[in-house]
Design a protein around this motif. Structure first.
Motif, mmCIF file in Angstrom:
data_model
loop_
_atom_site.group_PDB
_atom_site.id
_atom_site.type_symbol
_atom_site.label_atom_id
_atom_site.label_comp_id
_atom_site.label_asym_id
_atom_site.label_seq_id
_atom_site.Cartn_x
_atom_site.Cartn_y
_atom_site.Cartn_z
ATOM 1 N N SER A 1 13.408 3.430 1.937
ATOM 2 C CA SER A 1 13.075 3.466 3.364
ATOM 3 C C SER A 1 11.974 2.466 3.695
ATOM 4 C CB SER A 1 12.611 4.864 3.770
ATOM 5 O OG SER A 1 13.652 5.787 3.656
ATOM 6 N N LEU A 2 10.981 2.366 2.818
ATOM 7 C CA LEU A 2 9.913 1.405 3.046
ATOM 8 C C LEU A 2 10.425 -0.028 3.023
ATOM 9 C CD1 LEU A 2 7.055 2.961 0.907
ATOM 10 C CD2 LEU A 2 7.088 2.716 3.386
ATOM 11 N N LEU B 1 7.687 14.446 -2.034
ATOM 12 C CA LEU B 1 6.866 14.166 -3.219
ATOM 13 C C LEU B 1 5.581 14.987 -3.210
ATOM 14 C CD1 LEU B 1 7.237 10.293 -3.517
ATOM 15 C CD2 LEU B 1 8.064 11.991 -5.125
ATOM 16 N N VAL B 2 4.938 15.071 -2.051
ATOM 17 C CA VAL B 2 3.690 15.836 -1.958
ATOM 18 C C VAL B 2 3.953 17.317 -2.218
ATOM 19 C CG1 VAL B 2 1.893 16.602 -0.346
ATOM 20 C CG2 VAL B 2 2.514 14.193 -0.460
ATOM 21 N N MET B 3 5.027 17.855 -1.649
ATOM 22 C CA MET B 3 5.332 19.276 -1.847
ATOM 23 C C MET B 3 5.653 19.581 -3.309
ATOM 24 S SD MET B 3 7.351 20.231 1.672
ATOM 25 C CE MET B 3 8.317 21.427 0.843
ATOM 26 N N GLY C 1 10.774 4.758 8.372
ATOM 27 C CA GLY C 1 9.763 5.736 8.017
ATOM 28 C C GLY C 1 10.124 6.455 6.733
ATOM 29 N N SER C 2 9.131 6.716 5.947
ATOM 30 C CA SER C 2 9.362 7.409 4.682
ATOM 31 C C SER C 2 8.590 8.721 4.630
ATOM 32 C CB SER C 2 8.965 6.519 3.512
ATOM 33 O OG SER C 2 7.577 6.314 3.517
ATOM 34 N N LEU C 3 8.234 9.239 5.798
ATOM 35 C CA LEU C 3 7.405 10.433 5.849
ATOM 36 C C LEU C 3 8.090 11.644 5.219
ATOM 37 C CD1 LEU C 3 4.708 11.542 6.752
ATOM 38 C CD2 LEU C 3 5.750 12.113 8.938
ATOM 39 N N LEU D 1 0.810 -1.215 0.000
ATOM 40 C CA LEU D 1 0.000 0.000 0.000
ATOM 41 C C LEU D 1 0.850 1.275 0.000
ATOM 42 C CD1 LEU D 1 -2.881 1.006 -0.097
ATOM 43 C CD2 LEU D 1 -2.904 0.987 2.396
ATOM 44 N N PRO D 2 1.855 1.410 0.884
ATOM 45 C CA PRO D 2 2.688 2.625 0.799
ATOM 46 C C PRO D 2 3.494 2.712 -0.494
ATOM 47 C CG PRO D 2 2.960 1.569 2.943
ATOM 48 C CD PRO D 2 2.173 0.633 2.078
#
Length: 185
Positions: A148-149, A162-164, A154-156, A93-94
């Motif tokens: 990281s996954l 990516l989101v930014m 953690g891949s936060l 999922l991630p």
């Protein structure tokens, strides 16, 4: 009676996700090349006369490119896992979310590059060259997030990158869609 497990060089295994991101980038560059070759000035004029909103046209091209890039990158992920054998495997999922964020950013970037180069004689060569350096944050974010996954960490931070980048590209697209359309007609 089972065949012996194959052994993959750890250095090759460490390159799995960076190579995957680069292959995805090359496909995104091909999408940019295809978008620049398919739109003619006459088609743009007809759509403008029909009253089609430039932002709607842009979003339509982004959704089409994102669907294509996401499908191809999701299809090639098992091949990368098969040939490079990264251990351990990242959760499904991630990983899908990371690939989706990468595909979304790359599709917006390739569509923007296609629109920026419309009307130029060398647009087919120029659009992919615009995509490559601007996609570096996407490549780093996606490959580091997947790495990281797979290590269970953690891949936060990488997902945040990516989101930014996706949000910055989306804002640039929203603000530039209409002026770019008016400049090419």
């Amino acid at each position: 009676a089972f065949p012996p497990a194959r052994s993959v060089d750890p250095a090759l295994s460490a390159l799995a996700f960076p190579v995957y991101s680069l292959v995805s980038l090359l496909f995104g560059m091909q999408v940019a090349l295809r978008q620049t070759g398919s739109a003619s000035t006459m088609q743009r004029r007809q759509l403008a006369l029909a009253g089609v909103d430039p932002l709607a046209r842009f979003l339509g091209r982004v959704v089409a490119a994102a669907t294509l890039i996401f499908s191809v990158t999701l299809f090639t992920l098992p091949l990368v896992i098969l040939f490079y054998d990264p251990q351990p495997l990242p959760p499904l999922l991630p990983t899908t979310g990371t690939v989706l964020l990468f595909a979304a950013g790359l599709s917006v970037l390739s569509t923007l590059a296609g629109d920026v180069t419309v009307g130029l004689r060398t647009r087919s060569a120029l659009a992919p060259l615009i995509v490559a350096p601007l996609a570096v944050p996407l490549i780093i974010g996606a490959s580091r997030s997947l790495e990281s996954l797979s290590r269970g960490g953690g891949s936060l931070a990488w997902t945040g990158l990516l989101v930014m980048v996706d949000l910055a590209l989306a804002m640039a697209a929203v603000f530039a869609a209409r002026p770019m359309e008016e400049a090419t007609i």
